[in-house]
Design an enzyme around this catalytic site. Structure first.
Site, short mmCIF file in Angstrom:
data_model
loop_
_atom_site.label_atom_id
_atom_site.label_comp_id
_atom_site.label_asym_id
_atom_site.label_seq_id
_atom_site.Cartn_x
_atom_site.Cartn_y
_atom_site.Cartn_z
CG PHE A 1 -3.45 1.71 -8.74
CD1 PHE A 1 -4.52 1.68 -9.63
CD2 PHE A 1 -3.68 2.12 -7.44
CE1 PHE A 1 -5.79 2.05 -9.21
CE2 PHE A 1 -4.94 2.49 -7.01
CZ PHE A 1 -6.01 2.45 -7.91
CG ASP B 1 -0.75 -3.91 -5.98
OD1 ASP B 1 -1.69 -4.73 -6.05
OD2 ASP B 1 -0.92 -2.70 -5.74
CE1 TYR C 1 -11.42 -2.33 -5.55
CE2 TYR C 1 -10.98 -2.42 -3.20
CZ TYR C 1 -10.72 -1.90 -4.45
OH TYR C 1 -9.74 -0.94 -4.59
CE LYS C 2 -8.89 -3.13 -8.26
NZ LYS C 2 -7.54 -2.63 -8.10
NE ARG D 1 -9.27 -1.33 -15.98
CZ ARG D 1 -9.00 -1.15 -14.71
NH1 ARG D 1 -7.75 -1.08 -14.30
NH2 ARG D 1 -9.96 -1.03 -13.82
C1 LIG Z 1 -7.31 -1.38 -7.37
C2 LIG Z 1 -5.87 -1.20 -6.98
C3 LIG Z 1 -5.52 -0.64 -5.76
C4 LIG Z 1 -6.63 -0.12 -4.86
O1 LIG Z 1 -6.25 0.24 -3.61
P1 LIG Z 1 -7.37 0.62 -2.54
O2 LIG Z 1 -6.62 0.95 -1.34
O3 LIG Z 1 -8.28 -0.55 -2.41
O4 LIG Z 1 -8.16 1.77 -3.09
C5 LIG Z 1 -4.17 -0.58 -5.42
N1 LIG Z 1 -3.21 -1.00 -6.27
C6 LIG Z 1 -3.52 -1.51 -7.49
C7 LIG Z 1 -2.46 -1.98 -8.41
C8 LIG Z 1 -4.87 -1.61 -7.88
O5 LIG Z 1 -5.18 -2.09 -9.07
#
Ligand SMILES: *Cc1c(COP(=O)(O)O)cnc(C)c1O
Length: 416
Positions: free
Chosen positions: A131, A208, A233-234, A382
């Site tokens: 990400f 992560d 939030y996921k 996705r």
């Molecule tokens: C959704 C996601 C994030 C999001 O980070 P935020 O700081 O909440 O915007 C980070 N890493 C991964 C792998 C994600 O899927």
């Protein structure tokens, strides 16, 4: 499978689904504008219970207790929710998890702590398909500290393997940062094996779990992970911008040094002392005042997960992605759509990505008709299949809607 047998199969799977009754615990869009929501892995739906949770907090807690609320419980909430999350979804014993900040900020704090704990070492390993925050933060830390980023190249339908990591780590490696479930392909990394390989080289690991927490079971303690973080939030349905969580293994806490030294991570915040001294335990990862309202909904979701178990969630998740892959093979592959996710269910998390050149313009049209998947640049749709809120019928309906649009475009043009 033909089109009608796919619909029959979806109906059978829905009828046999032990989690189907839980769908009623979540709110529907009030205006019938959503026919199928396949993006619960970007923003989970709200639980109906959360309406009461938030309302009563504002009225009774914030409105009633005012400043007294901090002493009466709010200050303990980040660690309480962290402990519960550790028990319910992460395989983490008490005292190692806390809710704070955003995932991006926690990635920074944890990666900086790792680099500080390996001062003689010069490299951070990360994969090119991770990400953006994960990649950008590592690049920023490398610039700040004069380190080198060692990039792993991974397959478009996969992710970092133990062999990839073994070839990249050595006496120069400070940290390996990877995702448990890849945000694009959905590939599940072999966390215990990769962690062992990194440790054998003397490096630390930061995992992560944004796309796995509350979808794919984790055993952070048993896997001997050093640090981990992930979104709320996921699949944790904490709501837009809900604060993230972090895990620091007990064995590292006494020497853990993070870079943002705020008063609430200090040993005795209300002494307002002249010098920073870190708190004992996981609270030393905290910097400032915890976002209490933002973390309330996570607790409602943890109650639901506790009632059904992570194993039941994972079992349905595997059936959902298997049906999605079948439907893609049947209805979309003839149009040149390519599956960009693992075919082996045991290596696949809760979402799949499919690629086709037409998808960039198609996603807004799908949203318009109430079919809501996610778009991933440049050509990817996705499909996020959130086990507690997605039905098997939703899966087939969405893939049929994509097929109908490809039919309409006469799209037999090759995928690029
Ligand atoms: C959704 C996601 C994030 C999001 O980070 P935020 O700081 O909440 O915007 C980070 N890493 C991964 C792998 C994600 O899927």
């Amino acid at each position: 499978m033909t089109r009608s047998s796919l619909a029959d199969r979806a109906a059978e799977l829905d009828a046999d689904d032990p989690l189907a009754p839980h769908r009623k615990l979540f709110l529907d869009a009030p205006d019938d504008s959503v026919r199928a929501y396949l993006d619960g892995n970007s923003l989970g739906r709200p639980l109906a219970a959360t309406v009461d949770t938030l309302t009563s907090f504002v009225q009774e807690q914030w409105g009633g207790r005012l400043i007294r609320g901090w002493d009466e419980g709010w200050l303990r909430l980040p660690q309480q929710i962290g402990d519960r999350l550790g028990r319910v979804a992460l395989g983490a014993a008490e005292g190692q998890c806390v809710v704070a900040d955003s995932t991006s900020v926690l990635l920074y704090k944890l990666a900086r702590a790792a680099v500080a704990a390996r001062p003689e070492r010069t490299e951070i390993v990360v994969d090119r398909d991770n990400f953006p925050s994960d990649r950008f933060i590592v690049e920023g830390i490398a610039r700040e500290r004069g380190l080198t980023v060692r990039w792993l190249d991974v397959a478009y339908d996969g992710g970092a393997t133990p062999d990839d990591v073994a070839a990249a780590v050595g006496p120069q490696t400070a940290l390996v940062l990877l995702s448990h479930v890849a945000y694009r392909s959905g590939f599940i990394a072999d966390v215990p094996t990769i962690t062992r390989i990194a440790h054998d080289a003397g490096a630390l690991v930061l995992w992560d779990l944004s796309h796995s927490v509350a979808s794919v079971p984790a055993q952070l303690d048993a896997w001997e992970v050093d640090y981990a973080t992930g979104c709320s939030y996921k699949y944790l349905n904490g709501g837009p911008g809900a604060p993230a969580w972090a895990y620091v293994a007990q064995r590292h806490l006494a020497t853990f040094e993070q870079p943002i030294l705020g008063w609430l991570g200090s040993a005795d915040p209300f002494r307002m002392g002249s010098a920073y001294e870190p708190a004992d335990g996981i609270r030393r990862l905290v910097s400032g005042t915890p976002p209490i309202i933002g973390m309330l909904a996570i607790q409602d979701m943890l109650s639901v997960i506790e009632g059904v178990s992570m194993d039941a969630i994972r079992a349905k998740s595997e059936l959902l992605t298997a049906l999605a892959v079948h439907a893609v093979d049947t209805l979309l592959e003839p149009h040149g759509v390519v599956l960009a996710s693992p075919r082996d269910a045991s290596r696949r998390g809760g979402h799949i990505t499919i690629d086709h050149a037409a998808f960039a313009t198609m996603v807004p049209e799908l949203w318009e008709e109430g079919v809501i998947p996610d778009y991933r640049n440049p050509n990817g749709i996705r499909l996020g299949l959130s086990p507690l809120t997605t039905s098997f019928e939703d899966v087939v309906l969405t893939i049929e809607a994509i097929a109908a649009r490809l039919d309409a475009r006469g799209a037999s043009s090759p995928q690029v």
